[in-house]
Design an enzyme around this catalytic site. Structure first.
Site, PDB file in Angstrom:
ATOM      1  N   PHE A  25       0.727  -1.235  -0.373  1.00 50.01           N
ATOM      2  CA  PHE A  25      -0.030   0.107   0.079  1.00 50.01           C
ATOM      3  C   PHE A  25       1.197   1.702   0.422  1.00 50.01           C
ATOM      4  O   PHE A  25       0.533   2.559  -0.704  1.00 50.01           O
ATOM      5  CB  PHE A  25      -1.127   0.302   0.929  1.00 50.01           C
ATOM      6  N   PHE A  28       2.060   1.926  -3.465  1.00 49.15           N
ATOM      7  CA  PHE A  28       0.151   1.904  -4.526  1.00 49.15           C
ATOM      8  C   PHE A  28       0.473   3.669  -4.251  1.00 49.15           C
ATOM      9  O   PHE A  28      -0.077   4.228  -4.729  1.00 49.15           O
ATOM     10  CB  PHE A  28      -0.060   1.260  -3.662  1.00 49.15           C
ATOM     11  N   HIS A  29       0.898   3.947  -3.014  1.00 42.51           N
ATOM     12  CA  HIS A  29       0.237   5.597  -2.395  1.00 42.51           C
ATOM     13  C   HIS A  29       0.564   6.342  -3.404  1.00 42.51           C
ATOM     14  O   HIS A  29       0.740   7.676  -3.689  1.00 42.51           O
ATOM     15  CB  HIS A  29       0.026   5.555  -1.583  1.00 42.51           C
ATOM     16  N   ARG A  30       2.310   5.840  -2.963  1.00 38.92           N
ATOM     17  CA  ARG A  30       2.868   6.712  -3.948  1.00 38.92           C
ATOM     18  C   ARG A  30       3.167   6.759  -5.498  1.00 38.92           C
ATOM     19  O   ARG A  30       3.976   7.244  -6.202  1.00 38.92           O
ATOM     20  CB  ARG A  30       5.466   6.309  -3.614  1.00 38.92           C
ATOM     21  N   SER A 175      -5.060  10.045  -3.307  1.00 40.24           N
ATOM     22  CA  SER A 175      -3.561   9.651  -2.823  1.00 40.24           C
ATOM     23  C   SER A 175      -3.639   7.848  -2.490  1.00 40.24           C
ATOM     24  O   SER A 175      -2.375   7.879  -2.341  1.00 40.24           O
ATOM     25  CB  SER A 175      -2.415  10.864  -3.225  1.00 40.24           C
TER      26      SER A 175
END
Length: 187
Positions: A25, A28-30, A175
């Site tokens: 995750f 994924f966020h980055r 984001s």
């Protein structure tokens, strides 16, 4: 939002699923922060009420083109050996919908007091009276442990899956792939 992509964590003798989900995750966020346009949502199909874990599957929702573009970016570096990826595929007919959102806990009264003192110019005693220690909130929701890139501190990102609905609600995702009001398909 007519397609989805599923990322499943593979069993690993060295790392528990929660550690791998935290790492996945975070990546994924980055990736969304770098390449996202607010068009990709996320859900955790293995989530269960009353459990703190989010399971071993991360489902991304969006158009086929948005999902292909996002997966074409190099955001999964270092994780691919721990994952099985399926899709993009069309959302099944008759899928229902659900809001998946972030919930922020007010868990640090001392930090809130410092902010109040700085904002209002009041004394520490006045701030303590306005924000007592009992105000600290403990959430009983599943969460992901992330590291803040700005402060380096670890924090819990609490995730809530709201009740299933019949109608989709359109909008944008942040984001983290979460939204306070936009739904993702649930099946």
């Amino acid at each position: 939002m007519d397609h989805y992509l599923e990322i499943r964590l593979l069993p690993d003798p060295e790392f528990p699923a929660t550690t791998l989900m935290n790492a996945l995750f975070s990546k994924f966020h980055r990736g969304l922060a770098s390449h996202g346009k607010g068009t990709i949502g996320v859900s955790f199909p293995d989530v269960k009420d009353g459990h703190r874990g989010l399971g071993s599957r991360l489902r991304l929702h969006g158009s086929a083109a948005d999902l292909r573009d996002f997966m074409g970016a190099d955001w999964l570096t270092g994780m691919r050996d721990h994952l099985a990826i399926d899709g993009p595929a069309p959302v099944p007919a008759g899928a229902r919908h659900r809001v998946v959102r972030r919930v922020q806990a007010h868990s640090n009264p001392e930090r809130e007091r410092r902010r109040l003192i700085a904002r209002k110019g009041i004394s520490p005693d006045e701030a303590r009276a306005a924000i007592p220690d009992s105000r600290a909130e403990q959430l009983d929701l599943p969460f992901i442990l992330l590291n803040s890139r700005s402060t380096g501190q670890q924090f819990r990102l609490f995730v809530e899956h709201l009740p299933v609905e019949d109608e989709a609600r359109k909008g944008c995702f942040g984001s983290y792939g979460l939204s306070p009001a936009t739904t993702v398909p649930w099946f």
